[in-house]
Design a protein around this motif. Sequence first.
Motif, mmCIF file in Angstrom:
data_model
loop_
_atom_site.group_PDB
_atom_site.id
_atom_site.type_symbol
_atom_site.label_atom_id
_atom_site.label_comp_id
_atom_site.label_asym_id
_atom_site.label_seq_id
_atom_site.Cartn_x
_atom_site.Cartn_y
_atom_site.Cartn_z
ATOM 1 N N LYS A 1 33.218 51.489 44.886
ATOM 2 C CA LYS A 1 34.084 50.695 44.425
ATOM 3 C C LYS A 1 33.313 49.396 43.691
ATOM 4 N N GLN A 2 33.811 49.277 42.386
ATOM 5 C CA GLN A 2 32.818 48.345 41.704
ATOM 6 C C GLN A 2 33.916 47.078 41.310
ATOM 7 N N GLN A 3 33.219 46.102 40.802
ATOM 8 C CA GLN A 3 33.855 44.917 40.557
ATOM 9 C C GLN A 3 34.150 44.713 39.133
ATOM 10 N N TRP A 4 35.401 44.528 38.909
ATOM 11 C CA TRP A 4 35.929 44.536 37.464
ATOM 12 C C TRP A 4 36.524 43.050 37.177
ATOM 13 N N SER A 5 36.501 42.648 36.100
ATOM 14 C CA SER A 5 36.973 41.340 35.780
ATOM 15 C C SER A 5 38.642 41.448 35.720
ATOM 16 N N PHE A 6 39.162 42.698 35.619
ATOM 17 C CA PHE A 6 40.732 42.988 35.354
ATOM 18 C C PHE A 6 41.068 43.486 36.830
ATOM 19 N N SER A 7 40.412 43.358 37.890
ATOM 20 C CA SER A 7 40.856 43.816 39.104
ATOM 21 C C SER A 7 41.636 42.526 39.756
ATOM 22 N N GLY A 8 42.472 42.996 40.695
ATOM 23 C CA GLY A 8 43.441 42.063 41.577
ATOM 24 C C GLY A 8 44.591 41.502 40.659
ATOM 25 N N PRO A 9 45.528 40.935 41.573
ATOM 26 C CA PRO A 9 46.623 40.419 40.460
ATOM 27 C C PRO A 9 46.309 39.491 39.557
ATOM 28 N N PHE A 10 45.483 38.818 39.570
ATOM 29 C CA PHE A 10 45.117 37.897 38.409
ATOM 30 C C PHE A 10 43.952 38.128 37.528
ATOM 31 N N GLY A 11 43.705 39.435 37.480
ATOM 32 C CA GLY A 11 42.511 39.811 36.676
ATOM 33 C C GLY A 11 42.895 39.817 35.514
ATOM 34 N N THR A 12 41.721 39.544 34.498
ATOM 35 C CA THR A 12 42.063 39.843 33.093
ATOM 36 C C THR A 12 40.705 40.482 32.537
ATOM 37 N N TYR A 13 40.979 41.188 31.357
ATOM 38 C CA TYR A 13 40.176 41.658 30.597
ATOM 39 C C TYR A 13 38.724 40.861 30.263
ATOM 40 N N ASP A 14 37.817 41.099 30.038
ATOM 41 C CA ASP A 14 36.597 40.400 29.330
ATOM 42 C C ASP A 14 36.463 40.838 28.167
ATOM 43 N N ARG A 15 37.050 40.014 27.132
ATOM 44 C CA ARG A 15 36.928 40.356 25.624
ATOM 45 C C ARG A 15 35.414 40.891 25.064
ATOM 46 N N ALA A 16 34.510 40.111 25.261
ATOM 47 C CA ALA A 16 33.129 40.427 25.208
ATOM 48 C C ALA A 16 32.678 41.805 25.498
ATOM 49 N N GLN A 17 33.228 42.117 26.828
ATOM 50 C CA GLN A 17 33.015 43.561 27.303
ATOM 51 C C GLN A 17 33.655 44.535 26.662
ATOM 52 N N LEU A 18 35.122 44.356 26.370
ATOM 53 C CA LEU A 18 35.576 45.207 25.752
ATOM 54 C C LEU A 18 35.251 45.613 24.291
ATOM 55 N N GLN A 19 34.744 44.512 23.581
ATOM 56 C CA GLN A 19 33.979 44.898 22.292
ATOM 57 C C GLN A 19 32.534 45.591 22.396
ATOM 58 N N ARG A 20 32.005 45.402 23.396
ATOM 59 C CA ARG A 20 30.838 46.107 23.607
ATOM 60 C C ARG A 20 31.142 47.879 23.892
ATOM 61 N N GLY A 21 32.483 47.562 24.891
ATOM 62 C CA GLY A 21 32.639 48.892 25.114
ATOM 63 C C GLY A 21 33.409 49.785 23.973
ATOM 64 N N PHE A 22 33.933 49.111 23.109
ATOM 65 C CA PHE A 22 34.260 49.733 22.029
ATOM 66 C C PHE A 22 33.139 50.275 21.011
ATOM 67 N N LYS A 23 32.230 49.512 21.013
ATOM 68 C CA LYS A 23 30.876 49.963 20.203
ATOM 69 C C LYS A 23 30.335 51.246 20.877
ATOM 70 N N ILE A 24 30.274 51.336 22.039
ATOM 71 C CA ILE A 24 29.930 52.538 22.953
ATOM 72 C C ILE A 24 30.497 53.606 22.421
ATOM 73 N N TYR A 25 32.015 53.314 22.468
ATOM 74 C CA TYR A 25 32.976 54.456 22.315
ATOM 75 C C TYR A 25 32.595 54.824 20.649
ATOM 76 N N LYS A 26 32.419 54.118 19.894
ATOM 77 C CA LYS A 26 32.416 54.381 18.324
ATOM 78 C C LYS A 26 31.059 54.892 18.019
ATOM 79 N N GLU A 27 29.904 54.503 18.614
ATOM 80 C CA GLU A 27 28.616 55.194 18.516
ATOM 81 C C GLU A 27 28.148 56.512 19.216
ATOM 82 N N VAL A 28 28.749 56.582 20.330
ATOM 83 C CA VAL A 28 28.239 57.481 21.044
ATOM 84 C C VAL A 28 29.385 58.580 21.353
ATOM 85 N N CYS A 29 30.517 58.000 22.086
ATOM 86 C CA CYS A 29 31.580 58.858 22.491
ATOM 87 C C CYS A 29 32.693 59.539 21.288
ATOM 88 N N SER A 30 32.492 58.946 20.256
ATOM 89 C CA SER A 30 33.693 59.444 19.360
ATOM 90 C C SER A 30 33.445 60.600 18.601
#
Length: 278
Positions: A32-61
């Motif tokens: 089990k990992q710790q995520w900013s979006f976990s729990g009833p009040f969790g939210t997405y980390d915008r900077a993390q989402l942008q980095r994740g999109f970069k990984i998808y675009k440059e590696v996974c896409s």
Amino acid sequence: MVKTARALVAVAALAFSATAFAAEGEAPHIEKQQWSFSGPFGTYDRAQLQRGFKIYKEVCSSCHALKFVAFRNLAQPGGPGFTEEEAKVIAAEYTVTDGPNDEGDMYERPAVLADHFPSPFPNEQAARAANGGAYPPDFSLLAKARAAHRGFPAFVFDAFTQYQEQGPDYIYALLTGYEEEAPEGVEVPAGQYYNPHFLAGKTLAMAPPLSDELVEYTDGTPMTVDQYARDVSAFMMWAAEPKLEERKKIGFRVMAFLVIFGSLLYFTKQKIWRKVDH
């Protein structure tokens, strides 16, 4: 007494089935990992989402599609935090097939905000041919579609703690779980790679996609496999559930309303009926 006995039998059956499931080795252990979006009040980390999109675009896409996500979603509220202009620039880097034109022919054009992310392959057969027979799954809903069975009694506690991050946990474990050598007795077929966290078996056709320093981060975030895996897992969670923050806000408001409404009903009943004989 009968109801209690039935409940105990049901719990015992669940425990037995979970134990048997684990004994067969069908479910890998996923930390089990710790995520900013976990729990009833969790939210997405915008900077993390942008980095994740970069990984998808440059590696996974190059292998994995994102067909249920439109470019406009990158700039929507609750999304990765790109501006509309930034989303337009990202869209223009992709080419989509459109038409037919006045002559009845299909043609290619730069993507716009209304378009969805194009697939890297024209069809499933082409995807399999390019990947040794394996079909790279679409990333749009993968974080909700892939989750390891947590067994008994973990899944009972999950219902009370609102733990819903099995998908990102699994994706992170898979991306960081490759091992160069399989344990004794495990045969790795040609063209396969050993990964004990893979749900469908111990080997898979996807080579380890990440390595340290593979993608450049400009915000000072460590450029490690661990960080890459966390970022792209978070991005895939957003792709699968872009309305997560809105859902949690609505849920909290509904629960608050029910508590207040229930309290008002109770005190109203006490006021009206407390002196009435029953």
